[in-house]
Write a protein that holds these residues in place. Structure first.
Motif, PDB file in Angstrom:
ATOM      1  N   LEU A  98       0.831  -1.205   0.000  1.00 26.84           N
ATOM      2  CA  LEU A  98       0.000   0.000   0.000  1.00 26.84           C
ATOM      3  C   LEU A  98       0.868   1.260   0.000  1.00 26.84           C
ATOM      4  O   LEU A  98       0.582   2.225  -0.717  1.00 26.84           O
ATOM      5  CB  LEU A  98      -0.928  -0.001   1.212  1.00 26.84           C
ATOM      6  CG  LEU A  98      -1.878   1.211   1.331  1.00 26.84           C
ATOM      7  CD1 LEU A  98      -2.768   1.311   0.101  1.00 26.84           C
ATOM      8  CD2 LEU A  98      -2.716   1.114   2.594  1.00 26.84           C
ATOM      9  N   ASN A  99       1.945   1.237   0.772  1.00 28.68           N
ATOM     10  CA  ASN A  99       2.874   2.366   0.746  1.00 28.68           C
ATOM     11  C   ASN A  99       3.491   2.533  -0.636  1.00 28.68           C
ATOM     12  O   ASN A  99       3.686   3.652  -1.121  1.00 28.68           O
ATOM     13  CB  ASN A  99       3.982   2.169   1.783  1.00 28.68           C
ATOM     14  CG  ASN A  99       3.516   2.458   3.201  1.00 28.68           C
ATOM     15  OD1 ASN A  99       2.478   3.083   3.406  1.00 28.68           O
ATOM     16  ND2 ASN A  99       4.279   2.003   4.177  1.00 28.68           N
ATOM     17  N   GLY A 100       3.817   1.409  -1.282  1.00 27.00           N
ATOM     18  CA  GLY A 100       4.351   1.470  -2.636  1.00 27.00           C
ATOM     19  C   GLY A 100       3.372   2.136  -3.592  1.00 27.00           C
ATOM     20  O   GLY A 100       3.759   2.974  -4.406  1.00 27.00           O
ATOM     21  N   LEU A 101       2.092   1.772  -3.477  1.00 28.62           N
ATOM     22  CA  LEU A 101       1.062   2.365  -4.328  1.00 28.62           C
ATOM     23  C   LEU A 101       0.936   3.859  -4.069  1.00 28.62           C
ATOM     24  O   LEU A 101       0.868   4.661  -5.014  1.00 28.62           O
ATOM     25  CB  LEU A 101      -0.276   1.666  -4.065  1.00 28.62           C
ATOM     26  CG  LEU A 101      -1.531   2.305  -4.683  1.00 28.62           C
ATOM     27  CD1 LEU A 101      -1.406   2.378  -6.198  1.00 28.62           C
ATOM     28  CD2 LEU A 101      -2.767   1.526  -4.275  1.00 28.62           C
ATOM     29  N   LEU A 102       0.895   4.259  -2.792  1.00 32.52           N
ATOM     30  CA  LEU A 102       0.731   5.674  -2.455  1.00 32.52           C
ATOM     31  C   LEU A 102       1.940   6.502  -2.897  1.00 32.52           C
ATOM     32  O   LEU A 102       1.777   7.634  -3.389  1.00 32.52           O
ATOM     33  CB  LEU A 102       0.499   5.821  -0.950  1.00 32.52           C
ATOM     34  CG  LEU A 102      -0.808   5.193  -0.430  1.00 32.52           C
ATOM     35  CD1 LEU A 102      -0.883   5.304   1.090  1.00 32.52           C
ATOM     36  CD2 LEU A 102      -2.024   5.842  -1.070  1.00 32.52           C
ATOM     37  N   MET A 103       3.138   5.947  -2.762  1.00 30.86           N
ATOM     38  CA  MET A 103       4.331   6.654  -3.229  1.00 30.86           C
ATOM     39  C   MET A 103       4.315   6.796  -4.748  1.00 30.86           C
ATOM     40  O   MET A 103       4.756   7.807  -5.299  1.00 30.86           O
ATOM     41  CB  MET A 103       5.588   5.931  -2.762  1.00 30.86           C
ATOM     42  CG  MET A 103       5.909   6.150  -1.295  1.00 30.86           C
ATOM     43  SD  MET A 103       7.512   5.483  -0.806  1.00 30.86           S
ATOM     44  CE  MET A 103       7.100   3.759  -0.600  1.00 30.86           C
ATOM     45  N   PRO A 112      11.690   6.528   2.607  1.00 32.58           N
ATOM     46  CA  PRO A 112      11.549   6.056   1.219  1.00 32.58           C
ATOM     47  C   PRO A 112      10.720   7.015   0.358  1.00 32.58           C
ATOM     48  O   PRO A 112      11.075   7.272  -0.794  1.00 32.58           O
ATOM     49  CB  PRO A 112      10.835   4.706   1.388  1.00 32.58           C
ATOM     50  CG  PRO A 112      11.203   4.250   2.755  1.00 32.58           C
ATOM     51  CD  PRO A 112      11.279   5.497   3.580  1.00 32.58           C
ATOM     52  N   GLY A 113       9.643   7.553   0.928  1.00 34.48           N
ATOM     53  CA  GLY A 113       8.803   8.483   0.172  1.00 34.48           C
ATOM     54  C   GLY A 113       9.554   9.746  -0.190  1.00 34.48           C
ATOM     55  O   GLY A 113       9.422  10.274  -1.308  1.00 34.48           O
ATOM     56  N   PHE A 114      10.349  10.254   0.754  1.00 33.02           N
ATOM     57  CA  PHE A 114      11.163  11.435   0.466  1.00 33.02           C
ATOM     58  C   PHE A 114      12.156  11.144  -0.651  1.00 33.02           C
ATOM     59  O   PHE A 114      12.365  11.968  -1.554  1.00 33.02           O
ATOM     60  CB  PHE A 114      11.905  11.894   1.716  1.00 33.02           C
ATOM     61  CG  PHE A 114      12.815  13.061   1.474  1.00 33.02           C
ATOM     62  CD1 PHE A 114      12.323  14.356   1.437  1.00 33.02           C
ATOM     63  CD2 PHE A 114      14.182  12.858   1.260  1.00 33.02           C
ATOM     64  CE1 PHE A 114      13.166  15.434   1.194  1.00 33.02           C
ATOM     65  CE2 PHE A 114      15.026  13.933   1.017  1.00 33.02           C
ATOM     66  CZ  PHE A 114      14.526  15.229   0.982  1.00 33.02           C
TER      67      PHE A 114
END
Length: 449
Positions: free
Chosen positions: A112-117, A210-212
């Motif tokens: 889910l984090n991968g998708l949002l990023m 990771p997002g940054f």
């Protein structure tokens, strides 16, 4: 082991490794994800083009006074499916790609984090930017021919770059997102919270670094391209357009058909493998056709006009086996296949005749769909049949699929012509094969007496 067996083994291993690669598996999942949304969009597009599909005197006026009053609403639903296709396709790809790495490399990745990023990264690239007066600025073009406000190009379909035209860019951005996310986690570049912290809070903080990194890399890449007076969409459009143009030619289309069946003959699901490459192209071309373009390779021309009855265009073969075959083996296989064949499913034939590794049936299995594909291409490219503007579900029966894809009765007739032409190619081969098996059955029966 002879040279033929060695070649088969090497070919099977090579294609098997390719089809089993993480990238291709994630692409396949993405292809499946758009099916439901493309069908929903197709239904509401059909409601908009009913007068075109049924050119009956007086029907256009009746439509205008009834369903036609809700055309804008139908367009809104269509925009909410086909108009965000890049987000659906590439978003599912990113989610699946992240999940594959999570499970196979045992990394602390959150799909889910991968998708949002990915969504964040994608929308960094969507606005059009320009270097002007020593600063980065949004492109502003508000004339009727080219509406770009705040960097966002818009049309009646909504934000242009998140539709089908953005699928290829979305895949590249999704791939970069997952690789950056994977790299940061493998090198422990993340904030780890105590076990007592709720999972939702912990996951949000674990995605911070990771997002940054994703935002920094994508924004930096975007800036470099802006300095070069371009952007990622324009750069990637060059190879995508090149491949798309090749696939849209008659010879490119026939190469695609050949590769599908060449792989199937080795027992490898050729349609699934090859479609992972051309799906972005046909979706983009279909969306362009709705807006007035004239591409043949759009939507699903294969299941509408080529693979009727399944790979190899075997609908006529299934009917012949049930009605005319003298071999007990083939007649029983025909009985098992006849109903699935109506819905373009033919594994009973591929593995039951069998077609796989069967030299006697290689020629018709490959050339019958080439013939039906050539007829379909000629009919649509010469405007004898309306262009494809809808992606029908692949199991749609013969005729109905052609009608739905082109919203024309000519499309239905074309499908039956293609099926008949394919069976003409099959006929001498399947008849000879039937005689061969009949002789074997008769010889076996004599030995038992």
């Amino acid at each position: 082991m002879n040279n033929s067996d060695t070649f088969k083994e090497k070919m099977t291993n090579m294609v098997g490794k390719f089809s089993g690669s993480r990238f291709v598996r994630a692409i396949m999942e993405a292809g499946y994800s758009v099916i439901a949304f493309s069908i929903i969009g197709a239904i509401f597009l059909i409601l908009q083009v009913l007068p075109q599909a049924f050119p009956i005197p007086g029907f256009a006026e009746l439509y205008a006074d009834s369903l036609g009053r809700f055309n804008v609403l139908f367009q809104a639903v269509y925009n909410s499916t086909m108009g965000i296709l890049a987000l659906i396709f590439a978003g599912t790809f990113t989610y699946s790609y992240t999940k594959i790495y999570q499970e196979e490399e045992h990394l602390n990745l959150n799909p889910l984090n991968g998708l949002l990023m990915f969504l964040m990264a994608m929308f960094i690239t969507v606005p059009q930017l320009v270097w002007k007066d020593s600063s980065v600025q949004f492109v502003q073009t508000l004339d009727k021919a080219n509406i770009i406000g705040g960097g966002y190009a818009v049309s009646v379909s909504g934000i242009t770059r998140i539709g089908a035209v953005g699928i290829f860019t979305g895949l590249v951005v999704g791939w970069l997102t997952v690789q950056i996310y994977r790299f940061t986690i493998k090198h422990n570049w993340s904030i780890k919270m105590p076990a007592s912290v709720p999972a939702g809070v912990s996951n949000s903080f674990s995605a911070l670094i990771p997002g940054f990194c994703v935002a920094f890399v994508i924004a930096g890449l975007n800036l470099l391209l802006v300095f070069a007076k371009t952007d990622i969409f324009k750069v990637l459009y060059i190879p995508f357009s090149f491949v798309s143009d090749i696939a849209d030619t008659w010879w490119g289309f026939l190469i695609i058909i050949f590769l599908i069946h060449f792989l199937w003959w080795f027992g490898i699901h050729g349609a699934t493998i090859v479609s992972s490459f051309y799906t972005p192209i046909v979706l983009a071309n279909m969306a362009a056709n709705v807006k007035g373009a004239n591409h043949f390779f759009a939507g699903d021309p294969l299941n509408a006009f080529v693979l009727l009855g399944g790979s190899g265009a075997t609908l006529g073969v299934a009917i012949w086996l049930v009605t005319r075959s003298r071999s007990v083996q083939l007649r029983e296989i025909g009985k098992a296949e006849i109903v699935p064949a109506i819905f373009n499913i033919n594994e009973p034939l591929i593995f039951g005749l069998p077609i796989v590794y069967n030299v006697k049936l290689f020629i018709p299995f490959v050339f019958a769909p080439l013939v039906s594909g050539g007829i379909g291409y000629f009919a649509i490219s010469t405007n004898l049949v309306h262009k494809i503007i809808i992606q029908q579900p692949w199991p749609t029966p013969i005729g109905l699929g052609g009608f739905t894809a082109t919203t024309s009765w000519q499309g239905a007739i074309l499908a039956f012509i293609c099926a008949a032409a394919a069976f003409i190619v099959w006929y001498p081969f399947i008849k000879y094969y039937d005689r061969t098996l009949l002789k074997q059955e008769q010889a076996a029966a004599k030995e038992q007496k």
